[in-house]
Write a protein that holds these residues in place. Structure first.
Motif, PDB file in Angstrom:
ATOM      1  N   VAL A 118     125.840  42.506 -17.035  1.00 47.41           N
ATOM      2  CA  VAL A 118     124.928  43.093 -16.048  1.00 47.41           C
ATOM      3  C   VAL A 118     125.592  44.295 -15.374  1.00 47.41           C
ATOM      4  CG1 VAL A 118     123.791  42.704 -13.816  1.00 47.41           C
ATOM      5  CG2 VAL A 118     123.558  41.017 -15.642  1.00 47.41           C
ATOM      6  N   PHE A 119     126.832  44.141 -14.949  1.00 52.37           N
ATOM      7  CA  PHE A 119     127.539  45.242 -14.285  1.00 52.37           C
ATOM      8  C   PHE A 119     127.634  46.456 -15.209  1.00 52.37           C
ATOM      9  CE2 PHE A 119     131.331  47.733 -13.421  1.00 52.37           C
ATOM     10  CZ  PHE A 119     131.156  48.042 -12.081  1.00 52.37           C
ATOM     11  N   ILE A 120     128.046  46.222 -16.437  1.00 54.47           N
ATOM     12  CA  ILE A 120     128.233  47.329 -17.385  1.00 54.47           C
ATOM     13  C   ILE A 120     126.912  48.029 -17.680  1.00 54.47           C
ATOM     14  CG2 ILE A 120     128.844  47.865 -19.776  1.00 54.47           C
ATOM     15  CD1 ILE A 120     131.045  45.648 -19.421  1.00 54.47           C
ATOM     16  N   LEU A 121     125.864  47.235 -17.916  1.00 59.96           N
ATOM     17  CA  LEU A 121     124.572  47.855 -18.225  1.00 59.96           C
ATOM     18  C   LEU A 121     124.028  48.649 -17.048  1.00 59.96           C
ATOM     19  CD1 LEU A 121     122.969  44.960 -20.289  1.00 59.96           C
ATOM     20  CD2 LEU A 121     123.625  47.210 -21.147  1.00 59.96           C
ATOM     21  N   CYS A 122     124.171  48.102 -15.823  1.00 62.49           N
ATOM     22  CA  CYS A 122     123.619  48.785 -14.647  1.00 62.49           C
ATOM     23  C   CYS A 122     124.503  49.941 -14.174  1.00 62.49           C
ATOM     24  CB  CYS A 122     123.433  47.801 -13.491  1.00 62.49           C
ATOM     25  SG  CYS A 122     122.072  46.647 -13.734  1.00 62.49           S
ATOM     26  N   ARG A 123     125.806  49.704 -14.098  1.00 65.77           N
ATOM     27  CA  ARG A 123     126.693  50.681 -13.473  1.00 65.77           C
ATOM     28  C   ARG A 123     127.381  51.636 -14.435  1.00 65.77           C
ATOM     29  NH1 ARG A 123     126.478  50.625  -7.814  1.00 65.77           N
ATOM     30  NH2 ARG A 123     124.923  49.013  -7.455  1.00 65.77           N
ATOM     31  N   VAL A 124     127.581  51.231 -15.673  1.00 64.56           N
ATOM     32  CA  VAL A 124     128.258  52.116 -16.623  1.00 64.56           C
ATOM     33  C   VAL A 124     127.243  52.877 -17.465  1.00 64.56           C
ATOM     34  CG1 VAL A 124     129.909  52.240 -18.541  1.00 64.56           C
ATOM     35  CG2 VAL A 124     130.309  50.648 -16.653  1.00 64.56           C
ATOM     36  N   THR A 125     126.239  52.153 -17.994  1.00 70.36           N
ATOM     37  CA  THR A 125     125.265  52.839 -18.855  1.00 70.36           C
ATOM     38  C   THR A 125     124.092  53.402 -18.068  1.00 70.36           C
ATOM     39  OG1 THR A 125     123.960  50.869 -19.338  1.00 70.36           O
ATOM     40  CG2 THR A 125     125.831  51.317 -20.786  1.00 70.36           C
ATOM     41  N   GLY A 126     123.915  52.952 -16.817  1.00 66.77           N
ATOM     42  CA  GLY A 126     122.855  53.510 -15.981  1.00 66.77           C
ATOM     43  C   GLY A 126     121.485  52.894 -16.193  1.00 66.77           C
ATOM     44  N   LYS A 127     121.423  51.728 -16.823  1.00 71.71           N
ATOM     45  CA  LYS A 127     120.118  51.072 -16.994  1.00 71.71           C
ATOM     46  C   LYS A 127     119.605  50.584 -15.641  1.00 71.71           C
ATOM     47  CE  LYS A 127     120.376  49.409 -21.748  1.00 71.71           C
ATOM     48  NZ  LYS A 127     119.538  50.445 -22.278  1.00 71.71           N
ATOM     49  N   THR A 128     118.294  50.552 -15.486  1.00 74.43           N
ATOM     50  CA  THR A 128     117.689  50.015 -14.272  1.00 74.43           C
ATOM     51  C   THR A 128     117.788  48.496 -14.304  1.00 74.43           C
ATOM     52  OG1 THR A 128     115.487  49.770 -15.240  1.00 74.43           O
ATOM     53  CG2 THR A 128     116.004  51.917 -14.218  1.00 74.43           C
ATOM     54  N   HIS A 129     117.501  47.876 -13.162  1.00 74.47           N
ATOM     55  CA  HIS A 129     117.511  46.417 -13.113  1.00 74.47           C
ATOM     56  C   HIS A 129     116.486  45.845 -14.090  1.00 74.47           C
ATOM     57  CE1 HIS A 129     119.386  46.195  -8.823  1.00 74.47           C
ATOM     58  NE2 HIS A 129     120.098  46.901  -9.660  1.00 74.47           N
ATOM     59  N   LYS A 130     115.333  46.471 -14.150  1.00 79.63           N
ATOM     60  CA  LYS A 130     114.265  45.992 -15.030  1.00 79.63           C
ATOM     61  C   LYS A 130     114.670  46.130 -16.503  1.00 79.63           C
ATOM     62  CE  LYS A 130     109.285  46.449 -15.648  1.00 79.63           C
ATOM     63  NZ  LYS A 130     108.082  47.146 -15.225  1.00 79.63           N
ATOM     64  N   GLU A 131     115.265  47.267 -16.858  1.00 79.18           N
ATOM     65  CA  GLU A 131     115.713  47.469 -18.241  1.00 79.18           C
ATOM     66  C   GLU A 131     116.803  46.460 -18.613  1.00 79.18           C
ATOM     67  OE1 GLU A 131     115.171  52.297 -18.792  1.00 79.18           O
ATOM     68  OE2 GLU A 131     116.953  51.535 -17.759  1.00 79.18           O
ATOM     69  N   THR A 132     117.714  46.238 -17.679  1.00 79.33           N
ATOM     70  CA  THR A 132     118.794  45.285 -17.920  1.00 79.33           C
ATOM     71  C   THR A 132     118.234  43.878 -18.095  1.00 79.33           C
ATOM     72  OG1 THR A 132     120.355  46.640 -16.685  1.00 79.33           O
ATOM     73  CG2 THR A 132     120.934  44.324 -16.963  1.00 79.33           C
ATOM     74  N   ALA A 133     117.287  43.509 -17.253  1.00 83.30           N
ATOM     75  CA  ALA A 133     116.660  42.186 -17.352  1.00 83.30           C
ATOM     76  C   ALA A 133     115.991  42.008 -18.713  1.00 83.30           C
ATOM     77  CB  ALA A 133     115.652  41.997 -16.222  1.00 83.30           C
ATOM     78  N   GLN A 144     119.934  41.215 -10.233  1.00 85.86           N
ATOM     79  CA  GLN A 144     120.380  41.562  -8.885  1.00 85.86           C
ATOM     80  C   GLN A 144     121.473  40.619  -8.404  1.00 85.86           C
ATOM     81  OE1 GLN A 144     116.565  41.399  -6.968  1.00 85.86           O
ATOM     82  NE2 GLN A 144     116.073  43.536  -7.464  1.00 85.86           N
ATOM     83  N   LYS A 145     121.303  39.334  -8.674  1.00 85.59           N
ATOM     84  CA  LYS A 145     122.302  38.336  -8.267  1.00 85.59           C
ATOM     85  C   LYS A 145     123.638  38.578  -8.960  1.00 85.59           C
ATOM     86  CE  LYS A 145     122.797  34.399 -10.121  1.00 85.59           C
ATOM     87  NZ  LYS A 145     122.902  33.165 -10.779  1.00 85.59           N
ATOM     88  N   HIS A 146     123.604  38.799 -10.273  1.00 80.55           N
ATOM     89  CA  HIS A 146     124.840  39.026 -11.027  1.00 80.55           C
ATOM     90  C   HIS A 146     125.505  40.344 -10.627  1.00 80.55           C
ATOM     91  CE1 HIS A 146     124.953  35.616 -13.762  1.00 80.55           C
ATOM     92  NE2 HIS A 146     123.635  35.709 -13.844  1.00 80.55           N
ATOM     93  N   LEU A 147     124.700  41.362 -10.389  1.00 85.95           N
ATOM     94  CA  LEU A 147     125.266  42.646  -9.985  1.00 85.95           C
ATOM     95  C   LEU A 147     125.913  42.529  -8.612  1.00 85.95           C
ATOM     96  CD1 LEU A 147     125.761  45.581 -10.684  1.00 85.95           C
ATOM     97  CD2 LEU A 147     123.509  46.127  -9.742  1.00 85.95           C
ATOM     98  N   ALA A 148     125.256  41.852  -7.682  1.00 84.36           N
ATOM     99  CA  ALA A 148     125.836  41.652  -6.349  1.00 84.36           C
ATOM    100  C   ALA A 148     127.141  40.865  -6.451  1.00 84.36           C
ATOM    101  CB  ALA A 148     124.841  40.922  -5.440  1.00 84.36           C
ATOM    102  N   SER A 149     127.150  39.847  -7.296  1.00 86.44           N
ATOM    103  CA  SER A 149     128.358  39.055  -7.497  1.00 86.44           C
ATOM    104  C   SER A 149     129.486  39.916  -8.059  1.00 86.44           C
ATOM    105  CB  SER A 149     128.066  37.885  -8.442  1.00 86.44           C
ATOM    106  OG  SER A 149     129.244  37.196  -8.761  1.00 86.44           O
TER     107      SER A 149
END
Length: 164
Positions: A118-133, A144-149
């Motif tokens: 989740v972190f890599i997809l959201c923060r490194v590749t720039g995917k949105t939460h919806k795309e990552t889900a 959101q929970k995993h990213l916050a963690s």
């Protein structure tokens, strides 16, 4: 018997997989693999609902394919952390960035695989939460929970300088 099943169900299986993947070549490969798996079942004659059995195999193969792709993609994206620093700053800034990236990588290594992904997809590749889900087949709230963690653990790791 398997040949008869192939003639009857290969086209519906292909169409089903094509609808899910959008990739004709992958769909064809998955249909072939489905029949290979079915051929390996010694008591295929005892299966009550063969069409459902074939579709279940095909769906499981598709899930396995997605999992393998996710692992490959996130492994490659983790490698991108090595090249993420800004080279426009002075040597001190570059060294600080490299240290920060190393701390992030060390912190990521202590996290569960899904949290890392989740972190890599959201923060490194720039995917949105919806795309990552959608990509990981989890809910947006789980993303959101995993990213916050992940962010919390990275923050703690950077503050204390050790793995938690």
């Amino acid at each position: 018997m398997l040949e008869k099943l192939f003639h009857i169900y290969s086209t519906p299986l292909y169409n089903h997989l094509l609808g899910k993947t959008g990739d004709p070549e992958l769909s064809e490969d998955l249909v072939q693999e489905t029949y290979l798996r079915a051929a390996d079942k010694p008591d295929l004659d005892s299966v009550r609902n063969l069409p459902s059995y074939l579709f279940r195999i095909a769906n499981n193969l598709l899930i396995d394919h997605h999992r393998r792709q996710t692992v490959r993609k996130t492994d490659a994206d983790t490698d991108r952390l090595d090249t993420c620093h800004d080279e426009s700053g002075g040597p001190e800034m570059q060294a600080g960035t490299v240290i920060t990236l190393e701390r992030i990588k060390a912190s990521l290594a202590t996290m569960p695989k899904l949290t890392q992904d989740v972190f890599i997809l959201c923060r490194v590749t720039g995917k949105t939460h919806k795309e990552t889900a959608r990509y990981l087949r989890i809910s947006t709230s789980s993303v959101q929970k995993h990213l916050a963690s992940a962010l919390n653990r990275i923050s703690q790791h950077n503050e204390t300088g050790n793995n938690r």
